[in-house]
Scaffold this motif. Structure first.
Motif, PDB file in Angstrom:
ATOM      1  N   ASN A 397       0.832  -1.216   0.000  1.00  0.00           N
ATOM      2  CA  ASN A 397       0.000   0.000   0.000  1.00  0.00           C
ATOM      3  C   ASN A 397       0.861   1.258   0.000  1.00  0.00           C
ATOM      4  OD1 ASN A 397      -2.411  -1.278  -0.077  1.00  0.00           O
ATOM      5  ND2 ASN A 397      -2.869  -1.074   2.116  1.00  0.00           N
ATOM      6  N   LYS A 400       2.042   1.686  -3.394  1.00  0.00           N
ATOM      7  CA  LYS A 400       0.912   1.967  -4.306  1.00  0.00           C
ATOM      8  C   LYS A 400       0.405   3.401  -4.151  1.00  0.00           C
ATOM      9  CE  LYS A 400      -2.158  -1.219  -3.531  1.00  0.00           C
ATOM     10  NZ  LYS A 400      -3.188  -2.239  -3.482  1.00  0.00           N
ATOM     11  N   TYR A 401       0.298   3.857  -2.898  1.00  0.00           N
ATOM     12  CA  TYR A 401      -0.312   5.169  -2.671  1.00  0.00           C
ATOM     13  C   TYR A 401       0.727   6.279  -2.477  1.00  0.00           C
ATOM     14  CZ  TYR A 401      -4.275   2.107  -2.389  1.00  0.00           C
ATOM     15  OH  TYR A 401      -5.219   1.158  -2.706  1.00  0.00           O
ATOM     16  N   ASP A 425       4.893   6.239   4.862  1.00  0.00           N
ATOM     17  CA  ASP A 425       5.143   6.667   3.484  1.00  0.00           C
ATOM     18  C   ASP A 425       4.902   8.149   3.340  1.00  0.00           C
ATOM     19  OD1 ASP A 425       2.355   7.285   2.582  1.00  0.00           O
ATOM     20  OD2 ASP A 425       2.058   5.144   2.969  1.00  0.00           O
ATOM     21  N   ILE A 430      -4.630   9.664   3.766  1.00  0.00           N
ATOM     22  CA  ILE A 430      -6.052   9.253   3.819  1.00  0.00           C
ATOM     23  C   ILE A 430      -6.833  10.379   4.504  1.00  0.00           C
ATOM     24  CG2 ILE A 430      -7.655   7.481   4.710  1.00  0.00           C
ATOM     25  CD1 ILE A 430      -5.018   5.701   5.025  1.00  0.00           C
ATOM     26  N   TYR A 443     -13.381  -1.725   1.311  1.00  0.00           N
ATOM     27  CA  TYR A 443     -13.416  -0.265   1.424  1.00  0.00           C
ATOM     28  C   TYR A 443     -12.205   0.354   0.732  1.00  0.00           C
ATOM     29  CZ  TYR A 443     -14.253   4.381   2.953  1.00  0.00           C
ATOM     30  OH  TYR A 443     -14.513   5.715   2.940  1.00  0.00           O
ATOM     31  N   VAL A 445     -10.651   4.305  -0.417  1.00  0.00           N
ATOM     32  CA  VAL A 445     -10.873   5.745  -0.281  1.00  0.00           C
ATOM     33  C   VAL A 445     -11.295   6.313  -1.638  1.00  0.00           C
ATOM     34  CG1 VAL A 445      -9.783   7.963   0.271  1.00  0.00           C
ATOM     35  CG2 VAL A 445      -9.266   5.925   1.647  1.00  0.00           C
ATOM     36  N   ASP A 450      -8.280   3.204  -7.325  1.00  0.00           N
ATOM     37  CA  ASP A 450      -7.912   1.857  -6.956  1.00  0.00           C
ATOM     38  C   ASP A 450      -8.012   0.876  -8.099  1.00  0.00           C
ATOM     39  OD1 ASP A 450      -6.955   0.300  -4.792  1.00  0.00           O
ATOM     40  OD2 ASP A 450      -8.052   1.769  -3.572  1.00  0.00           O
ATOM     41  N   GLY A 455      -5.899  -2.502  -6.640  1.00  0.00           N
ATOM     42  CA  GLY A 455      -6.267  -2.920  -5.270  1.00  0.00           C
ATOM     43  C   GLY A 455      -7.651  -3.574  -5.223  1.00  0.00           C
ATOM     44  N   THR A 456      -7.793  -4.477  -4.277  1.00  0.00           N
ATOM     45  CA  THR A 456      -9.103  -5.152  -4.141  1.00  0.00           C
ATOM     46  C   THR A 456      -9.916  -4.577  -2.991  1.00  0.00           C
ATOM     47  OG1 THR A 456      -8.134  -6.781  -2.652  1.00  0.00           O
ATOM     48  CG2 THR A 456      -8.192  -7.347  -4.988  1.00  0.00           C
ATOM     49  N   GLY A 457      -9.276  -3.793  -2.146  1.00  0.00           N
ATOM     50  CA  GLY A 457      -9.969  -3.265  -0.972  1.00  0.00           C
ATOM     51  C   GLY A 457     -10.019  -4.294   0.153  1.00  0.00           C
ATOM     52  N   GLY A 459      -6.926  -5.937   1.243  1.00  0.00           N
ATOM     53  CA  GLY A 459      -5.589  -6.083   1.828  1.00  0.00           C
ATOM     54  C   GLY A 459      -5.539  -5.739   3.309  1.00  0.00           C
ATOM     55  N   LEU A 460      -6.060  -4.556   3.677  1.00  0.00           N
ATOM     56  CA  LEU A 460      -5.975  -4.143   5.076  1.00  0.00           C
ATOM     57  C   LEU A 460      -6.876  -4.993   5.970  1.00  0.00           C
ATOM     58  CD1 LEU A 460      -5.562  -0.250   5.046  1.00  0.00           C
ATOM     59  CD2 LEU A 460      -3.873  -2.003   5.521  1.00  0.00           C
ATOM     60  N   THR A 484       1.206   8.556   5.186  1.00  0.00           N
ATOM     61  CA  THR A 484       0.494   7.674   6.124  1.00  0.00           C
ATOM     62  C   THR A 484       1.507   6.872   6.918  1.00  0.00           C
ATOM     63  OG1 THR A 484      -1.254   7.460   4.490  1.00  0.00           O
ATOM     64  CG2 THR A 484      -1.241   5.820   6.255  1.00  0.00           C
TER      65      THR A 484
HETATM   66  P1  ADP Z   1      -6.424  -2.014  -1.580  1.00  0.00           P
HETATM   67  O1  ADP Z   1      -6.239  -3.387  -2.072  1.00  0.00           O
HETATM   68  O2  ADP Z   1      -7.436  -1.236  -2.339  1.00  0.00           O
HETATM   69  O3  ADP Z   1      -5.170  -1.288  -1.341  1.00  0.00           O
HETATM   70  P2  ADP Z   1      -6.581  -2.091   1.262  1.00  0.00           P
HETATM   71  O4  ADP Z   1      -7.546  -2.797   2.153  1.00  0.00           O
HETATM   72  O5  ADP Z   1      -5.171  -2.470   1.352  1.00  0.00           O
HETATM   73  O6  ADP Z   1      -7.136  -2.219  -0.184  1.00  0.00           O
HETATM   74  O7  ADP Z   1      -6.708  -0.569   1.585  1.00  0.00           O
HETATM   75  C1  ADP Z   1      -7.966   0.051   1.663  1.00  0.00           C
HETATM   76  C2  ADP Z   1      -7.919   1.475   1.225  1.00  0.00           C
HETATM   77  O8  ADP Z   1      -7.201   2.255   2.167  1.00  0.00           O
HETATM   78  C3  ADP Z   1      -7.175   1.675  -0.050  1.00  0.00           C
HETATM   79  O9  ADP Z   1      -8.031   1.526  -1.149  1.00  0.00           O
HETATM   80  C4  ADP Z   1      -6.659   3.083   0.057  1.00  0.00           C
HETATM   81  O10 ADP Z   1      -7.655   4.004  -0.377  1.00  0.00           O
HETATM   82  C5  ADP Z   1      -6.445   3.270   1.526  1.00  0.00           C
HETATM   83  N1  ADP Z   1      -5.018   3.101   1.894  1.00  0.00           N
HETATM   84  C6  ADP Z   1      -4.434   2.024   2.402  1.00  0.00           C
HETATM   85  N2  ADP Z   1      -3.124   2.227   2.647  1.00  0.00           N
HETATM   86  C7  ADP Z   1      -2.849   3.480   2.274  1.00  0.00           C
HETATM   87  C8  ADP Z   1      -1.668   4.299   2.255  1.00  0.00           C
HETATM   88  N3  ADP Z   1      -0.497   3.848   2.692  1.00  0.00           N
HETATM   89  N4  ADP Z   1      -1.795   5.564   1.808  1.00  0.00           N
HETATM   90  C9  ADP Z   1      -2.984   6.032   1.371  1.00  0.00           C
HETATM   91  N5  ADP Z   1      -4.122   5.322   1.344  1.00  0.00           N
HETATM   92  C10 ADP Z   1      -4.071   4.060   1.790  1.00  0.00           C
END
Ligand code: ADP
Length: 496
Positions: A397, A400-401, A425, A430, A443, A445, A450, A455-457, A459-460, A484
């Motif tokens: 992430n 990616k972000y 990072d 966010i 979920y 943002v 995404d 991203g699949t939403g 991961g977290l 973040t």
């Molecule tokens: P994804 O597979 O879309 O990354 P995650 O569950 O990992 O799904 O993350 C959910 C959402 O949280 C992401 O779509 C992103 O919008 C936000 N996010 C996660 N990590 C970060 C980060 N390091 N910086 C900014 N936004 C983040």
């Protein structure tokens, strides 16, 4: 329905329907809580009352009889004294006068008075029946031995005998008084009938009170049962009304019941939401595949380059679906609490370094540098495979972000109880009001962005589930356009 079915080999088996099987079970004896309460109140309330009243009546009877004995003995002694002073027995002195006095006492008190000489022969009987006869009663014999005595007889009367002793202590005779105890029994039966009335009154009052009380106790339980039954039928919106002025254990039970209903409601809506999210997430790539494949199929003489381009797009949509399904499978596994975790003493330093090494190519594409800091060797009991996935998601992430040429910093620290892994990072950050939701399944943002990042939403959610399984916690601090920081705390030792 035909309950008997023939097997191929001709053997007969009896098939019971589900309902019949239930009835086969021994049915437990049902006794309403209301009746138990009612019975208990009756036993506790009435039995002591009955015992007290009968004991009271019994001791009252004893007291009255003792009093009567004392009174009769007193009279007998008084008459005995008068006989001595009148010389009645020895010389017939003042006989008429004495007998008149005795008769007066006898009539006045409704006693029967007998005067006996030393040989137990009746000299005078106020009832005129026994004069001249010998009376051999234990009381008379006792009295002749100079011991005054009064006894209750089996026929329900009292005999009191007092000896007549002259100045030389010679036993000259006995005064015997006999009296019935009907009056005592009358008084006692009067008291008993009054106490019976009181007891009945109390019993009825108590019964009414008990019915009301047991209703107060059992009514909320009954309505709770009804509502729980409705919930078991799937109506999770039902709630118990808890607006009474009284608060007790039953109200607590009701509140707990409502809380459970809230939870079930929540679980149900999360489940529905999850199912609709999954369908939605899979529908988008599927529609793309459909559109792309139709475009090729419906066109004639499609150039080869177009084929390759469309197949390339179809391939990446399939990859996306595979990623979603893989993530979902991981989440399902994490949700199964009974799945054993393979905790083993692991070097977190090596674990993180390995992840960073694997992530480097991804970072290099965007010219992002990954810095790693550690404050010493950290050994922790973790499930290595799952923790690698969780930390990879965080670093993935962060890359990616972050915009090109960004910086990702991974830190490993520990105190004597916990290990702390921080991934910071300098990316897009966010928004403050969305930080709390990033661990929700599916979920994102920024949904459009995404789709580009792939991203699949999920991961977290996976990271969160893994950390929870390790009994750790996650802290997120983020600022839009600044970056973040996500800190994971993992206990060094897993309790049994
Ligand atoms: P994804 O597979 O879309 O990354 P995650 O569950 O990992 O799904 O993350 C959910 C959402 O949280 C992401 O779509 C992103 O919008 C936000 N996010 C996660 N990590 C970060 C980060 N390091 N910086 C900014 N936004 C983040």
């Amino acid at each position: 329905m035909n309950r008997n079915t023939s097997l191929q080999n001709g053997e007969w088996v009896t098939i019971l329907t589900k309902k019949e099987q239930v009835f086969e079970k021994k049915k437990p004896f049902y006794i309403s809580l209301r009746w138990i309460l009612l019975g208990t109140y009756l036993i506790i309330g009435l039995v002591p009352l009955l015992l007290i009243s009968s004991t009271l009546l019994y001791s009252m009877k004893g007291y009255f009889i003792e009093e009567r004995k004392r009174e009769l003995l007193g009279q007998a002694n008084m008459i005995s004294g008068q006989i001595i002073s009148s010389d009645y027995l020895e010389n017939d002195g003042g006989r008429d006068e004495m007998e008149e006095t005795i008769l007066e006492i006898s009539q006045g008190n409704k006693y029967r008075i007998l005067v006996l000489d030393a040989s137990s022969v009746v000299v005078y009987d106020s009832g005129y029946e026994e004069t001249g006869k010998t009376v051999v009663l234990p009381e008379v014999l006792e009295a002749l031995q100079n011991k005054d005595i009064a006894n209750e007889q089996e026929n329900g009367s009292i005999y009191a005998a007092a000896s007549i002793v002259d100045s030389d202590s010679t036993r000259m005779g006995v005064v015997l008084i006999s009296d019935g105890i009907e009056d005592i029994e009358d008084i006692l039966s009067e008291i008993s009938s009054r106490s019976d009335t009181l007891l009945w009154g109390l019993a009825i009052g108590l019964l009414i009170l008990m019915i009301v009380m047991s209703r107060i106790f059992t009514r909320p339980l009954l309505s709770m049962t009804k509502i729980i039954q409705r919930m078991s039928e799937g109506y999770f919106g039902e709630r118990l009304q808890m607006n009474g002025r009284v608060h007790n254990e039953i109200v607590d039970l009701g509140i707990a019941c409502n809380e459970m209903a809230d939870q079930l409601d929540q679980v149900e809506s999360t489940r529905q939401q999850f199912v609709s999210n999954v369908s939605h997430e899979l529908k988008t790539p599927l529609s793309s595949v459909k559109v792309l494949s139709e475009a090729i199929l419906l066109q004639e003489d499609v150039p080869k380059e177009m084929y390759v381009e469309f197949l390339h797009d179809i391939n990446s949509e399939v990859d996306r679906m595979t990623a979603i399904i893989n993530d979902l499978l991981t989440l399902v596994k994490l949700d199964q609490t009974e799945v054993p975790l393979n905790f083993a003493e692991t070097s977190l330093n090596q674990l993180i370094q390995g992840i960073i090494k694997r992530m480097q190519p991804l970072a290099m594409v965007k010219d992002i540098t990954i810095a790693y800091k550690e404050s010493g060797e950290v050994l922790a009991q973790v499930d290595e495979v799952k923790l690698v996935l969780a930390v990879s998601n965080l670093i993935d992430n962060a890359i990616k972000y972050s915009s090109a040429e960004g910086k990702v910093e991974v830190t490993l620290e520990a105190d004597h109880q916990n290990a702390f892994i921080t991934v910071a990072d300098s990316g897009i950050g966010i928004p403050e009001d969305e930080v709390g939701r990033i661990f929700d399944r599916f979920y994102r943002v920024d949904k459009t962005r995404d789709r580009e990042t792939g991203g699949t939403g999920l991961g977290l959610s996976i990271t969160h589930g893994t950390v929870r399984m390790h009994k750790g916690s996650i802290k997120v601090t983020s600022k839009e356009d600044e970056g973040t920081t996500i800190m994971v705390r993992i206990p060094l030792h897993q309790g049994q």
